[in-house]
Design a protein around this motif. Structure first.
Motif, mmCIF file in Angstrom:
data_model
loop_
_atom_site.group_PDB
_atom_site.id
_atom_site.type_symbol
_atom_site.label_atom_id
_atom_site.label_comp_id
_atom_site.label_asym_id
_atom_site.label_seq_id
_atom_site.Cartn_x
_atom_site.Cartn_y
_atom_site.Cartn_z
ATOM 1 N N ARG A 109 0.822 -1.219 0.000
ATOM 2 C CA ARG A 109 0.000 0.000 0.000
ATOM 3 C C ARG A 109 0.852 1.263 0.000
ATOM 4 N N GLY A 110 2.164 1.086 -0.155
ATOM 5 C CA GLY A 110 3.062 2.230 -0.204
ATOM 6 C C GLY A 110 3.270 2.898 1.138
ATOM 7 N N ILE A 111 3.041 2.139 2.229
ATOM 8 C CA ILE A 111 3.157 2.682 3.586
ATOM 9 C C ILE A 111 4.493 2.261 4.175
ATOM 10 N N THR A 112 5.248 3.218 4.683
ATOM 11 C CA THR A 112 6.553 2.920 5.283
ATOM 12 C C THR A 112 6.430 2.781 6.799
ATOM 13 N N LYS A 113 7.497 2.295 7.413
ATOM 14 C CA LYS A 113 7.529 2.225 8.875
ATOM 15 C C LYS A 113 7.402 3.616 9.491
ATOM 16 N N THR A 114 8.015 4.595 8.836
ATOM 17 C CA THR A 114 7.920 5.968 9.334
ATOM 18 C C THR A 114 6.475 6.447 9.325
ATOM 19 N N ASP A 115 5.721 6.078 8.283
ATOM 20 C CA ASP A 115 4.303 6.454 8.222
ATOM 21 C C ASP A 115 3.527 5.872 9.402
ATOM 22 N N ILE A 116 3.813 4.602 9.738
ATOM 23 C CA ILE A 116 3.131 3.962 10.875
ATOM 24 C C ILE A 116 3.561 4.604 12.186
ATOM 25 N N MET A 117 4.851 4.912 12.300
ATOM 26 C CA MET A 117 5.350 5.614 13.491
ATOM 27 C C MET A 117 4.581 6.903 13.727
ATOM 28 N N LYS A 118 4.447 7.690 12.674
ATOM 29 C CA LYS A 118 3.801 8.995 12.801
ATOM 30 C C LYS A 118 2.329 8.852 13.172
ATOM 31 N N ALA A 119 1.638 7.926 12.527
ATOM 32 C CA ALA A 119 0.216 7.726 12.830
ATOM 33 C C ALA A 119 0.028 7.261 14.270
ATOM 34 N N THR A 120 0.868 6.321 14.700
ATOM 35 C CA THR A 120 0.779 5.823 16.083
ATOM 36 C C THR A 120 1.067 6.939 17.066
ATOM 37 N N GLU A 121 2.065 7.743 16.765
ATOM 38 C CA GLU A 121 2.438 8.814 17.684
ATOM 39 C C GLU A 121 1.371 9.907 17.730
ATOM 40 N N PHE A 122 0.738 10.195 16.604
ATOM 41 C CA PHE A 122 -0.363 11.163 16.597
ATOM 42 C C PHE A 122 -1.486 10.682 17.517
ATOM 43 N N LEU A 123 -1.751 9.396 17.490
ATOM 44 C CA LEU A 123 -2.840 8.812 18.284
ATOM 45 C C LEU A 123 -2.423 8.468 19.708
ATOM 46 N N PHE A 124 -1.150 8.568 20.027
ATOM 47 C CA PHE A 124 -0.621 8.024 21.286
ATOM 48 C C PHE A 124 -1.404 8.468 22.522
ATOM 49 N N PRO A 125 -1.750 9.760 22.682
ATOM 50 C CA PRO A 125 -2.507 10.133 23.889
ATOM 51 C C PRO A 125 -3.824 9.381 24.023
ATOM 52 N N ILE A 126 -4.503 9.133 22.887
ATOM 53 C CA ILE A 126 -5.765 8.398 22.919
ATOM 54 C C ILE A 126 -5.503 6.912 23.160
ATOM 55 N N LEU A 127 -4.512 6.363 22.472
ATOM 56 C CA LEU A 127 -4.173 4.948 22.649
ATOM 57 C C LEU A 127 -3.762 4.679 24.096
ATOM 58 N N LYS A 147 -11.619 10.968 14.974
ATOM 59 C CA LYS A 147 -12.923 11.093 15.636
ATOM 60 C C LYS A 147 -13.922 10.119 15.038
ATOM 61 N N GLU A 148 -13.939 10.010 13.717
ATOM 62 C CA GLU A 148 -14.858 9.076 13.051
ATOM 63 C C GLU A 148 -14.617 7.652 13.518
ATOM 64 N N HIS A 149 -13.342 7.292 13.688
ATOM 65 C CA HIS A 149 -13.035 5.919 14.122
ATOM 66 C C HIS A 149 -13.509 5.657 15.543
ATOM 67 N N PHE A 150 -13.134 6.509 16.475
ATOM 68 C CA PHE A 150 -13.408 6.228 17.885
ATOM 69 C C PHE A 150 -14.852 6.502 18.290
ATOM 70 N N TYR A 183 -18.007 1.185 19.932
ATOM 71 C CA TYR A 183 -17.022 1.587 20.941
ATOM 72 C C TYR A 183 -17.642 2.489 22.018
ATOM 73 N N LYS A 184 -18.947 2.654 22.000
ATOM 74 C CA LYS A 184 -19.612 3.649 22.843
ATOM 75 C C LYS A 184 -19.233 3.517 24.318
ATOM 76 N N ASN A 185 -19.281 2.314 24.850
ATOM 77 C CA ASN A 185 -18.998 2.112 26.274
ATOM 78 C C ASN A 185 -17.557 2.476 26.618
ATOM 79 N N ILE A 186 -16.618 2.034 25.789
ATOM 80 C CA ILE A 186 -15.207 2.346 26.042
ATOM 81 C C ILE A 186 -14.959 3.832 25.859
ATOM 82 N N ASP A 239 -13.683 8.751 28.601
ATOM 83 C CA ASP A 239 -13.902 10.168 28.302
ATOM 84 C C ASP A 239 -13.079 10.608 27.093
ATOM 85 N N LEU A 240 -13.169 9.856 26.002
ATOM 86 C CA LEU A 240 -12.365 10.166 24.822
ATOM 87 C C LEU A 240 -12.799 11.457 24.135
ATOM 88 N N GLY A 241 -14.004 11.921 24.452
ATOM 89 C CA GLY A 241 -14.471 13.162 23.855
ATOM 90 C C GLY A 241 -13.560 14.338 24.139
#
Length: 356
Positions: free
Chosen positions: A122-140, A246-249, A254-257, A262-264
């Protein structure tokens, strides 16, 4: 119970998946609670889990799960990489078998390995995954069950900054950086040649099917977000990345989690985030103020209330929570009461919040 040795040859042979560009994943679910030994042994005896004693039974189920020794926990259950549907069959089996009997600690991990061949296709590099994970890190981190302790799954960018402010740092991440290329103990581990490992999640919720399903599906979202953001700056396209997140979570399943954690709070406007920050500061200040009164005033004699040690604690609390925007707080150090100064501080904080 004859669990496989750590990364033993027999275990590696059983876990080696077919070569594919498909979106298969491997999962590692740790157990820190040895009190469930009998349940685990029953699962081995019934060939739901494989150890050295029943290798010949491997392949009897759609999924393959092995029990392996791991020096950091009691036992690690490792899934052979496969599609989500098959993984979740195994997760459902474990959830029903342990049935809330497990009492894992916060550091008991749930690691998810992504197929690098699928990412490449899909043309996705490890760096791309790093960045996406890090963007989401506070929520994760909020949903991970790690309780704020990321010793084995560190963030790459300071978590004290809000999502938007972290984006400039995220844009600079590079998987070839020796810090990340040589150290696997980050939320996203890029040190493996065949997989990219999402390490942030834990098994603290004790094989809870809903949490693990959310983790697996969120791993898919990390891939999708990484693909969406190829060639884009997280700082410049912050609103796009946040809207996708936001669309994902906010999915109904996932309503209960979402509500439990308090992901809002992660999807507030900048103005709302600012107001929330100061309200949280006010709550913390009130809590420390009440603790101070309880331990340093109510439980000591009147002549000892203004001791040097009490004075130091009092000043520390004021220093930790005072902000210039509250305006000057003046009092006579030779003639004051703790309650009076704390009350003035609370008043100034409330006035500032009302002005926002």
């Amino acid at each position: 119970m004859m669990t496989f040795g750590y990364h033993s040859c027999n275990a590696e042979d059983l876990l080696r998946p077919r070569s594919t560009n498909g979106n298969i994943k491997g999962i590692e679910l740790e157990i820190s609670d040895s009190s469930v030994r009998d349940i685990l042994q029953d699962l081995i005896d019934e060939n739901y889990i494989i150890d050295e004693s029943n290798i010949s039974s491997a392949g009897d189920k759609d999924y393959t799960i092995i029990a392996e020794n791991d020096g950091s926990v009691w036992v690690e259950l490792i899934f052979k990489a496969c599609n989500n549907r098959t993984l979740l069959q195994g997760v459902q089996m474990l959830s029903e078998a342990f049935n809330g009997e497990v009492d894992n600690n916060h550091e008991t991990s749930c690691h998810i390995h992504l197929n690098n061949r699928h990412l490449d296709s899909r043309g996705i590099t490890k760096t791309d995954i790093m960045k996406a994970t890090e963007f989401l890190f506070p929520i994760l981190g909020e949903i991970s069950g790690r309780g704020g302790d990321y010793q084995w799954a560190k963030p790459m960018v300071n978590l004290s900054m809000n999502l938007f402010k972290r984006c400039r740092k995220i844009d600079d991440l590079d998987s070839d950086d020796y810090r990340y290329h040589d150290d696997r103990y980050y939320g996203c581990n890029v040190t493996n040649s065949n997989t990219t490992e999402i390490r942030i999640f834990s098994n603290y919720y004790n094989f809870n099917y809903d949490y693990i399903k959310m983790y697996i599906e969120t791993a898919d979202f990390i891939i999708d977000l990484a693909e969406e953001m190829i060639g884009k700056s997280y700082h410049r396209y912050y609103e796009l990345a946040l809207e996708k997140t936001k669309e994902h979570f906010e999915k109904r399943r996932y309503k209960n989690i979402f509500e439990t954690h308090d992901l809002g709070k992660f999807f507030l406007s900048p103005e709302e985030q600012t107001k929330r920050f100061y309200n949280e500061e006010l709550k913390k200040f009130n809590r420390e103020y009440r603790q101070f009164v309880r331990y340093y005033i109510e439980n000591v004699s009147e002549e000892n209330q203004y001791s040097i040690s009490n004075w130091k604690v009092f000043l520390r609390i004021i220093r930790n929570y005072y902000r210039e925007e509250y305006g000057r707080i003046k009092f006579d150090i030779n003639n004051f009461s703790y309650e009076e100064v704390f009350g003035l501080m609370i008043k100034r904080m409330e006035e500032y919040i009302s002005s926002l």
